[in-house]
Design a protein around this motif. Structure first.
Motif, PDB file in Angstrom:
ATOM      1  N   PRO A 111      26.911  37.847  46.384  1.00 22.58           N
ATOM      2  CA  PRO A 111      28.057  37.520  45.534  1.00 22.58           C
ATOM      3  C   PRO A 111      29.078  38.643  45.421  1.00 22.58           C
ATOM      4  CG  PRO A 111      26.075  37.849  44.210  1.00 22.58           C
ATOM      5  CD  PRO A 111      25.647  37.844  45.651  1.00 22.58           C
ATOM      6  N   TYR A 112      28.648  39.879  45.492  1.00 20.64           N
ATOM      7  CA  TYR A 112      29.587  41.011  45.445  1.00 20.64           C
ATOM      8  C   TYR A 112      30.594  40.880  46.583  1.00 20.64           C
ATOM      9  CZ  TYR A 112      31.270  45.868  45.753  1.00 20.64           C
ATOM     10  OH  TYR A 112      32.056  46.991  45.819  1.00 20.64           O
ATOM     11  N   GLU A 113      30.101  40.591  47.782  1.00 22.88           N
ATOM     12  CA  GLU A 113      30.977  40.470  48.954  1.00 22.88           C
ATOM     13  C   GLU A 113      31.889  39.254  48.820  1.00 22.88           C
ATOM     14  OE1 GLU A 113      32.625  42.022  52.256  1.00 22.88           O
ATOM     15  OE2 GLU A 113      31.012  42.900  51.086  1.00 22.88           O
ATOM     16  N   PHE A 114      31.343  38.141  48.372  1.00 21.11           N
ATOM     17  CA  PHE A 114      32.139  36.937  48.193  1.00 21.11           C
ATOM     18  C   PHE A 114      33.278  37.214  47.218  1.00 21.11           C
ATOM     19  CE2 PHE A 114      33.403  32.898  46.459  1.00 21.11           C
ATOM     20  CZ  PHE A 114      33.408  32.059  47.567  1.00 21.11           C
ATOM     21  N   ASP A 115      32.943  37.726  46.050  1.00 20.79           N
ATOM     22  CA  ASP A 115      33.956  37.982  45.022  1.00 20.79           C
ATOM     23  C   ASP A 115      35.005  38.985  45.494  1.00 20.79           C
ATOM     24  OD1 ASP A 115      32.576  36.200  43.411  1.00 20.79           O
ATOM     25  OD2 ASP A 115      31.603  37.771  42.222  1.00 20.79           O
ATOM     26  N   ALA A 116      34.581  39.977  46.267  1.00 20.54           N
ATOM     27  CA  ALA A 116      35.520  40.983  46.771  1.00 20.54           C
ATOM     28  C   ALA A 116      36.523  40.381  47.758  1.00 20.54           C
ATOM     29  CB  ALA A 116      34.755  42.135  47.435  1.00 20.54           C
ATOM     30  N   HIS A 117      36.104  39.343  48.484  1.00 25.91           N
ATOM     31  CA  HIS A 117      36.968  38.790  49.528  1.00 25.91           C
ATOM     32  C   HIS A 117      37.778  37.564  49.111  1.00 25.91           C
ATOM     33  CE1 HIS A 117      36.524  41.285  53.084  1.00 25.91           C
ATOM     34  NE2 HIS A 117      35.433  41.691  52.463  1.00 25.91           N
ATOM     35  N   VAL A 118      37.488  36.974  47.962  1.00 28.47           N
ATOM     36  CA  VAL A 118      38.293  35.830  47.519  1.00 28.47           C
ATOM     37  C   VAL A 118      39.777  36.191  47.430  1.00 28.47           C
ATOM     38  CG1 VAL A 118      38.767  34.264  45.582  1.00 28.47           C
ATOM     39  CG2 VAL A 118      36.431  34.540  46.435  1.00 28.47           C
ATOM     40  N   PRO A 119      40.154  37.317  46.818  1.00 27.56           N
ATOM     41  CA  PRO A 119      41.598  37.639  46.772  1.00 27.56           C
ATOM     42  C   PRO A 119      42.217  37.811  48.161  1.00 27.56           C
ATOM     43  CG  PRO A 119      40.382  39.004  45.213  1.00 27.56           C
ATOM     44  CD  PRO A 119      39.366  38.286  46.053  1.00 27.56           C
ATOM     45  N   PHE A 120      41.475  38.408  49.094  1.00 29.63           N
ATOM     46  CA  PHE A 120      41.986  38.558  50.461  1.00 29.63           C
ATOM     47  C   PHE A 120      42.165  37.193  51.108  1.00 29.63           C
ATOM     48  CE2 PHE A 120      39.467  42.634  50.113  1.00 29.63           C
ATOM     49  CZ  PHE A 120      40.565  43.466  50.014  1.00 29.63           C
ATOM     50  N   ALA A 121      41.195  36.301  50.905  1.00 33.97           N
ATOM     51  CA  ALA A 121      41.264  34.965  51.493  1.00 33.97           C
ATOM     52  C   ALA A 121      42.487  34.211  50.976  1.00 33.97           C
ATOM     53  CB  ALA A 121      39.987  34.191  51.182  1.00 33.97           C
ATOM     54  N   LEU A 122      42.695  34.261  49.680  1.00 26.12           N
ATOM     55  CA  LEU A 122      43.851  33.569  49.095  1.00 26.12           C
ATOM     56  C   LEU A 122      45.156  34.183  49.591  1.00 26.12           C
ATOM     57  CD1 LEU A 122      42.459  33.090  45.475  1.00 26.12           C
ATOM     58  CD2 LEU A 122      42.642  31.345  47.286  1.00 26.12           C
ATOM     59  N   LYS A 123      45.193  35.513  49.667  1.00 26.03           N
ATOM     60  CA  LYS A 123      46.396  36.205  50.158  1.00 26.03           C
ATOM     61  C   LYS A 123      46.695  35.840  51.619  1.00 26.03           C
ATOM     62  CE  LYS A 123      48.429  40.751  50.781  1.00 26.03           C
ATOM     63  NZ  LYS A 123      48.231  42.200  50.763  1.00 26.03           N
ATOM     64  N   GLU A 124      45.636  35.615  52.392  1.00 25.12           N
ATOM     65  CA  GLU A 124      45.811  35.247  53.805  1.00 25.12           C
ATOM     66  C   GLU A 124      46.131  33.768  53.987  1.00 25.12           C
ATOM     67  OE1 GLU A 124      46.088  37.082  56.406  1.00 25.12           O
ATOM     68  OE2 GLU A 124      45.378  39.021  55.688  1.00 25.12           O
ATOM     69  N   GLY A 125      46.184  33.013  52.885  1.00 24.09           N
ATOM     70  CA  GLY A 125      46.594  31.622  52.959  1.00 24.09           C
ATOM     71  C   GLY A 125      45.470  30.604  52.982  1.00 24.09           C
ATOM     72  N   LEU A 126      44.237  31.043  52.774  1.00 27.22           N
ATOM     73  CA  LEU A 126      43.138  30.085  52.691  1.00 27.22           C
ATOM     74  C   LEU A 126      43.260  29.350  51.356  1.00 27.22           C
ATOM     75  CD1 LEU A 126      40.595  29.095  54.220  1.00 27.22           C
ATOM     76  CD2 LEU A 126      39.285  30.709  52.838  1.00 27.22           C
ATOM     77  N   ALA A 127      43.303  28.045  51.409  1.00 23.26           N
ATOM     78  CA  ALA A 127      43.485  27.235  50.205  1.00 23.26           C
ATOM     79  C   ALA A 127      42.307  27.405  49.252  1.00 23.26           C
ATOM     80  CB  ALA A 127      43.635  25.767  50.584  1.00 23.26           C
ATOM     81  N   ALA A 128      42.597  27.385  47.955  1.00 23.56           N
ATOM     82  CA  ALA A 128      41.564  27.577  46.930  1.00 23.56           C
ATOM     83  C   ALA A 128      40.461  26.533  47.053  1.00 23.56           C
ATOM     84  CB  ALA A 128      42.193  27.547  45.537  1.00 23.56           C
ATOM     85  N   HIS A 129      40.796  25.296  47.396  1.00 24.69           N
ATOM     86  CA  HIS A 129      39.744  24.278  47.527  1.00 24.69           C
ATOM     87  C   HIS A 129      38.812  24.578  48.696  1.00 24.69           C
ATOM     88  CE1 HIS A 129      42.584  22.470  50.443  1.00 24.69           C
ATOM     89  NE2 HIS A 129      41.537  21.846  50.939  1.00 24.69           N
ATOM     90  N   LYS A 130      39.307  25.283  49.714  1.00 22.66           N
ATOM     91  CA  LYS A 130      38.437  25.683  50.829  1.00 22.66           C
ATOM     92  C   LYS A 130      37.559  26.866  50.440  1.00 22.66           C
ATOM     93  CE  LYS A 130      41.263  23.741  54.493  1.00 22.66           C
ATOM     94  NZ  LYS A 130      41.953  23.985  55.767  1.00 22.66           N
ATOM     95  N   VAL A 131      38.081  27.748  49.595  1.00 26.75           N
ATOM     96  CA  VAL A 131      37.257  28.844  49.068  1.00 26.75           C
ATOM     97  C   VAL A 131      36.075  28.249  48.305  1.00 26.75           C
ATOM     98  CG1 VAL A 131      37.181  30.767  47.430  1.00 26.75           C
ATOM     99  CG2 VAL A 131      39.132  30.533  48.996  1.00 26.75           C
ATOM    100  N   ASP A 132      36.329  27.234  47.513  1.00 31.46           N
ATOM    101  CA  ASP A 132      35.250  26.562  46.776  1.00 31.46           C
ATOM    102  C   ASP A 132      34.320  25.812  47.723  1.00 31.46           C
ATOM    103  OD1 ASP A 132      36.167  27.488  44.308  1.00 31.46           O
ATOM    104  OD2 ASP A 132      37.412  25.711  43.980  1.00 31.46           O
ATOM    105  N   ALA A 133      34.891  25.130  48.713  1.00 32.48           N
ATOM    106  CA  ALA A 133      34.091  24.311  49.631  1.00 32.48           C
ATOM    107  C   ALA A 133      33.153  25.150  50.502  1.00 32.48           C
ATOM    108  CB  ALA A 133      35.010  23.462  50.512  1.00 32.48           C
ATOM    109  N   VAL A 134      33.520  26.379  50.776  1.00 23.58           N
ATOM    110  CA  VAL A 134      32.682  27.217  51.639  1.00 23.58           C
ATOM    111  C   VAL A 134      31.340  27.531  50.970  1.00 23.58           C
ATOM    112  CG1 VAL A 134      33.433  29.554  50.976  1.00 23.58           C
ATOM    113  CG2 VAL A 134      32.868  29.072  53.356  1.00 23.58           C
TER     114      VAL A 134
END
Length: 174
Positions: free
Chosen positions: A81-104
């Motif tokens: 979870p540390y790695e996941f939480d650390a990369h959510v902001p990067f994912a969103l900044k790179e344009g990954l949709a929030a629903h895909k962050v949840d779906a992963v």
């Protein structure tokens, strides 16, 4: 040591021999993050880790949203979870949709993912869980990735398996 961590973090500024390395980390990352406080227990490994993971994240031929999708999926599969939480902001900044962050986070791959994302996530799951990639899956990957892009994809999956497995083994971020 924290309640569950298996290694003592090094508090930045407390060991003069690490000052130069800490300054390099701050120059590249803005601060000595909690992960790097643990990595400072082995200065050579900390320096190599920084250089390698920086190359994977910032000098990678994969589109940023796809790279971060892979990183998030590896973190989910390896229960990091540390790695996941650390990369959510990067994912969103790179344009990954929030629903895909949840779906992963789901055990089965969601129809929310494109065909390309789906096959990349299948490769991520296979390399993480089974290590060996069947020829049929590789053929599907090869339809989208060759040369540097193929290598960058496989290295990204492998690198973040390394990251998450170290985090989990040492209980960093639990």
């Amino acid at each position: 040591m924290t309640d569950t961590a298996r290694l003592h973090p090094i508090t930045p500024g407390t060991q003069p021999a690490l000052a130069e390395l800490e300054a390099k980390i701050v120059a590249k990352r803005g601060k000595v993050t909690p992960l790097y406080q643990y990595l400072l227990n082995s200065p050579d490994m900390a320096q190599g880790w920084e250089e390698f993971t920086r190359a994977v994240r910032q000098r990678n031929s994969l589109p940023g949203d796809l790279r971060e999708l892979v990183i998030l999926r590896v973190a989910v599969l390896n229960r990091a979870p540390y790695e996941f939480d650390a990369h959510v902001p990067f994912a969103l900044k790179e344009g990954l949709a929030a629903h895909k962050v949840d779906a992963v986070k789901e055990a089965t791959l969601s129809p929310a993912f494109s065909e390309l994302e789906h096959v990349v996530l299948e490769l991520t799951d296979t390399m993480t869980r089974d290590i060996e990639v069947p020829d049929a899956l590789f053929a599907r990957i090869h339809e989208h990735f060759q040369g540097q892009a193929l290598l960058d994809l496989c290295i990204t999956i492998g690198a973040y398996n390394m990251v998450s497995r170290v985090l989990v083994a040492l209980h960093i971020g639990h």
